[in-house]
Design a protein around this motif. Structure first.
Motif, short mmCIF file in Angstrom:
data_model
loop_
_atom_site.label_atom_id
_atom_site.label_comp_id
_atom_site.label_asym_id
_atom_site.label_seq_id
_atom_site.Cartn_x
_atom_site.Cartn_y
_atom_site.Cartn_z
N VAL A 83 0.86 -1.18 0.00
CA VAL A 83 0.00 0.00 0.00
C VAL A 83 0.90 1.23 0.00
O VAL A 83 1.58 1.50 0.99
N GLN A 135 1.81 5.29 -0.15
CA GLN A 135 1.24 6.54 0.34
C GLN A 135 0.63 7.35 -0.80
O GLN A 135 -0.39 8.01 -0.63
N PHE A 152 -0.76 6.22 -3.50
CA PHE A 152 -1.82 5.45 -4.15
C PHE A 152 -1.34 4.68 -5.38
O PHE A 152 -1.56 3.51 -5.52
N GLN A 191 -7.36 5.83 -1.36
CA GLN A 191 -6.58 4.97 -0.47
C GLN A 191 -7.29 3.65 -0.24
O GLN A 191 -6.65 2.60 -0.12
N PRO A 217 0.14 5.05 5.01
CA PRO A 217 -1.10 5.03 4.21
C PRO A 217 -2.08 6.14 4.55
O PRO A 217 -3.03 6.37 3.80
N THR A 218 -1.88 6.83 5.68
CA THR A 218 -2.82 7.89 6.06
C THR A 218 -2.16 9.27 6.06
O THR A 218 -2.73 10.23 6.57
N ILE A 270 -9.46 4.23 7.37
CA ILE A 270 -8.46 3.50 6.57
C ILE A 270 -7.66 2.55 7.46
O ILE A 270 -7.40 1.40 7.10
#
Length: 222
Positions: free
Chosen positions: A87, A89, A91, A147, A167-168, A179
């Motif tokens: 995953v 950051q 996308f 995301q 990821p956030t 998320i």
């Protein structure tokens, strides 16, 4: 399941800068681990080495008994494609493909039959709350929705190891909470393991175990 031993990595030419020195880590199946640390300490570098996107100067990475650092580029790519979900950051969604086709990419690359792939994509779209948006394109999505698609794409092939790099980092607090809950839930549902790279104590608190990366090495959070 994941064994990292003595990873060292430097960058630069005549005067290389050491980013990681002697990093070791073990992650069990079913475990969700957060790694924190200041910017520039090497968190993303560590994740890239674990994923086989980069090679260490010294040290080893073994995933479920397979020594990744001894494989050639093609073999590492095949292993990453089948057993790792990443995953990003940023996308990294393909703008010319719909959400459903973006999520289906790992299945296509792994040779999953179209009918089975469509079923898996539908399940993941429902899991991330985007069941009615299969035909939407990335440009039509919010940051939080993008995301969610990135998480669905990383998990659709039920990887052994899921890696999430901040990821956030670009999301508001409410979306970030959604998320993080989704990522943990899906990692656990897949029966694999996950590593979350973050600078946020709130994000790290969703993990089973928190480690801190510093210039002195990787240690448990106090």
């Amino acid at each position: 399941m994941l064994i990292v031993q003595g990873l060292c990595k430097s960058y630069g030419g005549a005067r290389p800068r050491e980013v990681l020195s002697g990093i070791s880590l073990e992650v069990r199946r079913g475990e969700y681990v957060a790694i924190m640390g200041e910017s520039g300490v090497g968190k993303s570098t560590l994740l890239n080495l674990i994923a086989g996107l980069d090679q260490p100067d010294r040290g080893n990475v073994a995933l479920d008994g397979t020594e990744m650092t001894s494989l050639d580029d093609a073999a590492r790519t095949l292993l990453r494609r089948s057993r790792i979900g990443f995953v990003f950051q940023a996308f990294h969604l393909l703008p010319h493909l719909t959400i459903a086709h973006n999520i289906a990419l790992p299945l296509s690359l792994n040779g999953v039959e179209p009918a089975q792939a469509a079923d898996r994509v539908a399940v993941m779209l429902a899991a991330v709350g985007l069941a009615t948006a299969a035909g939407v394109y990335p440009r039509e999505l919010s940051g939080g929705e993008s995301q969610r698609v990135a998480i669905a794409r990383a998990l659709v092939h039920r990887p052994l190891l899921t890696l999430a790099d901040e990821p956030t980092g670009n999301l508001d607090a409410d979306t970030a909470r959604q998320i993080l809950a989704l990522l943990r839930e899906q990692v656990k549902a897949n029966g694999g393991a996950g590593i979350l790279i973050t600078h946020s104590a709130t994000a790290a608190a969703t993990a089973d175990r928190v480690l801190v990366l510093t210039s002195a090495g990787l240690r448990p959070q106090q």
